[in-house]
Design a protein around this motif. Sequence first.
Motif, mmCIF file in Angstrom:
data_model
loop_
_atom_site.group_PDB
_atom_site.id
_atom_site.type_symbol
_atom_site.label_atom_id
_atom_site.label_comp_id
_atom_site.label_asym_id
_atom_site.label_seq_id
_atom_site.Cartn_x
_atom_site.Cartn_y
_atom_site.Cartn_z
ATOM 1 N N ARG A 55 13.878 -1.703 -12.240
ATOM 2 C CA ARG A 55 13.252 -2.453 -11.148
ATOM 3 C C ARG A 55 11.741 -2.361 -11.306
ATOM 4 O O ARG A 55 11.211 -1.467 -11.963
ATOM 5 N N ASN A 56 11.048 -3.280 -10.653
ATOM 6 C CA ASN A 56 9.591 -3.370 -10.778
ATOM 7 C C ASN A 56 9.032 -3.834 -9.441
ATOM 8 O O ASN A 56 9.632 -4.676 -8.776
ATOM 9 N N GLY A 57 7.898 -3.302 -9.030
ATOM 10 C CA GLY A 57 7.295 -3.731 -7.774
ATOM 11 C C GLY A 57 6.023 -2.969 -7.462
ATOM 12 O O GLY A 57 5.634 -2.061 -8.197
ATOM 13 N N PRO A 58 5.348 -3.325 -6.386
ATOM 14 C CA PRO A 58 4.087 -2.662 -6.030
ATOM 15 C C PRO A 58 4.330 -1.263 -5.485
ATOM 16 O O PRO A 58 5.213 -1.065 -4.658
ATOM 17 N N GLY A 59 3.544 -0.304 -5.964
ATOM 18 C CA GLY A 59 3.724 1.063 -5.507
ATOM 19 C C GLY A 59 2.452 1.731 -5.030
ATOM 20 O O GLY A 59 2.473 2.879 -4.597
ATOM 21 N N LYS A 60 1.346 0.998 -5.113
ATOM 22 C CA LYS A 60 0.066 1.581 -4.707
ATOM 23 C C LYS A 60 -0.756 0.491 -4.026
ATOM 24 O O LYS A 60 -1.143 -0.488 -4.656
ATOM 25 N N PHE A 61 -1.013 0.680 -2.721
ATOM 26 C CA PHE A 61 -1.713 -0.333 -1.943
ATOM 27 C C PHE A 61 -3.126 0.074 -1.558
ATOM 28 O O PHE A 61 -3.834 -0.691 -0.914
ATOM 29 N N GLU A 62 -3.527 1.266 -1.957
ATOM 30 C CA GLU A 62 -4.900 1.724 -1.706
ATOM 31 C C GLU A 62 -5.451 2.352 -2.975
ATOM 32 O O GLU A 62 -4.734 3.047 -3.698
ATOM 33 N N MET A 75 -0.359 -2.083 -7.066
ATOM 34 C CA MET A 75 -0.245 -1.711 -8.472
ATOM 35 C C MET A 75 1.215 -1.539 -8.884
ATOM 36 O O MET A 75 2.030 -0.938 -8.160
ATOM 37 N N ALA A 76 1.563 -2.076 -10.051
ATOM 38 C CA ALA A 76 2.946 -2.108 -10.521
ATOM 39 C C ALA A 76 3.497 -0.702 -10.745
ATOM 40 O O ALA A 76 2.890 0.110 -11.453
ATOM 41 N N LEU A 77 4.663 -0.442 -10.138
ATOM 42 C CA LEU A 77 5.385 0.809 -10.330
ATOM 43 C C LEU A 77 6.770 0.470 -10.872
ATOM 44 O O LEU A 77 7.515 -0.301 -10.262
ATOM 45 N N LEU A 78 7.098 1.029 -12.027
ATOM 46 C CA LEU A 78 8.362 0.736 -12.694
ATOM 47 C C LEU A 78 9.385 1.803 -12.334
ATOM 48 O O LEU A 78 9.073 2.995 -12.288
ATOM 49 N N HIS A 79 10.635 1.367 -12.083
ATOM 50 C CA HIS A 79 11.698 2.269 -11.651
ATOM 51 C C HIS A 79 12.869 2.188 -12.627
ATOM 52 O O HIS A 79 13.193 1.117 -13.147
ATOM 53 N N GLN A 80 13.522 3.332 -12.828
ATOM 54 C CA GLN A 80 14.716 3.369 -13.670
ATOM 55 C C GLN A 80 15.797 4.204 -12.992
ATOM 56 O O GLN A 80 15.566 5.356 -12.621
ATOM 57 N N VAL A 537 10.113 1.251 -3.638
ATOM 58 C CA VAL A 537 9.798 -0.084 -3.148
ATOM 59 C C VAL A 537 9.779 -1.029 -4.335
ATOM 60 O O VAL A 537 8.959 -0.888 -5.225
ATOM 61 N N CYS A 538 10.720 -1.961 -4.365
ATOM 62 C CA CYS A 538 10.808 -2.902 -5.482
ATOM 63 C C CYS A 538 10.491 -4.300 -5.002
ATOM 64 O O CYS A 538 10.835 -4.671 -3.899
ATOM 65 N N GLN A 539 9.867 -5.084 -5.831
ATOM 66 C CA GLN A 539 9.408 -6.405 -5.434
ATOM 67 C C GLN A 539 10.184 -7.498 -6.117
ATOM 68 O O GLN A 539 10.643 -7.341 -7.225
ATOM 69 N N LYS A 540 10.199 -8.649 -5.451
ATOM 70 C CA LYS A 540 10.699 -9.862 -6.047
ATOM 71 C C LYS A 540 9.567 -10.557 -6.722
ATOM 72 O O LYS A 540 8.575 -10.821 -6.097
#
Length: 540
Positions: A55-62, A75-80, A537-540
Amino acid sequence: MRRVLSLALPSSKTATDILNPDNHKIVASVDETPEAISTKISGTIPEWISGNFLRNGPGKFEIGNNKFNHWFDGMALLHQFKIAGGQVTYKSRFLGSDCYTANSENSRIVVSEFGTVAMPDPCKNFFQRFLSRFELPTSDNDNVSFVTYKGNYYVSTETNFMHKVDPETLETKEKVDWSKFIAVNGATAHPHTDPDGTTYNMGNSYSAKGAIYNIIRVPPTKTTPENPEETLEGATVVCSIPSVDKARPSYYHSFAMSENYVVFIEQPIKMDLLKIVTGKLRGKGISDGVYWDPKLETIFHLINKQAGKLYSVKYHAKALSTFHQINAWEENGFLVMDLCAADDGKAINNYMVQNMRKSGEALDEVYNTMCRVFPRRFVLPLNVDMETPCGQNLNTRPDSTATATKTAKDKVFCTHEDLHDEELHKYGGLEFPQINYAKYNTKPYRYFYGCGFRHLVGDTLIKMDLQGKRMKVWEHPGLYPSEPVFIPLPGATEEDEGVIMSVVITPNKDKSTFLLVLDAKTFKELGRAEVPSIPVVCQK
């Protein structure tokens, strides 16, 4: 549109971003977990499922004291989720993009994103700060999806940059620039793949003649097999389509594809290129240049994949917005296209972080301004010529109420058929559709899956049966599932033999985020793998 699942099983689109409508802490920066941790299994994870669920999505908003403005900007955070023998481990890692590195080193936002403008470096002199406002925003923050090209894994967004990543370690291996291989200024994060591995995508280019939409083809295998470093070599532009409005092209998130055609949907979500180019000078993000024009019709463009030719007939429909298509296929002289669509396209600018951190009545107010998204079917007649009569419905398929009427020499006006009954309205419509892609993409099919949206974010999982337009629903109060991904049972003979997987989050701090596994046929829960104390938190 349906890419990488990475279970060495069929591919899929990315997971949607699921946020808690009642707790702003869900839209918050999280730490990476680069070393695998065990999950707690409840129920049963079928042992035939084996591989990496990515999965892939934003993981850092500050960044430091700076905050991103839009959901798309984090910022992109990759999940496995690594699945083997009925057990699951979890790890995550921030994408090592140039913008992540620069932001981290400077402890502030130094690269502009979709809804956030980076302010000039206060350490520069006045002239340097002034000139920096004329730089075009070009981020390599690939926080939308995992995709594959030629067997390699990439993460992608909608700029010209992708990153090759290691699906085992989640380490960033290489930054890849589309414009080094073909003349495009970006590409979607939702390509389509033919059975032989040939991959199609779309990307824009800009010149003195205006904006151009390009159909891209990437070969299925490396042009030089002995070169492990090969990326997009051999990519070509199959066809180029001039924008109806040269200075205000349409925004598109994905496209449809049948066996022989790419279908590009030129919708009334427009991009004002002058506003975008001058945005930094005005202190505005790219989002300021994206707007909805309800006075325009939607146009479906058909491109023959083999010949690279644009079909002269244009199919028009009333103004609609679509981010995700379900499936498309050709049958008996028609191209049937199913998609998720709404009657307006203002939603993209509602996903500001400040909106997503609202709660109660304030959040309801945002949600109630948004048009609901529902699954629809269009039927496009392929044999339209000079002899085709005007003014009569050309859709002769007895199984569809969609219409297609020739109104001019090269124009057919279409109306849709709803692929649902009234029950779906109770669940706020449906988005993030998925099918059994490996076996039924570009073919007639019966089932699709998606998220119901009774809030600004998805709160149910839905299975739709096109025979009778019946539906099954998975829902639990306080749980918010991401996009459902279909995994077929090895050797399956029926379309819905397999499982549905979804990452589910909860605002309850006493409960964990978990990977949910449903029986795709019955839509009953088989098991879940809980991630201890780590928000995913995973993004579309």
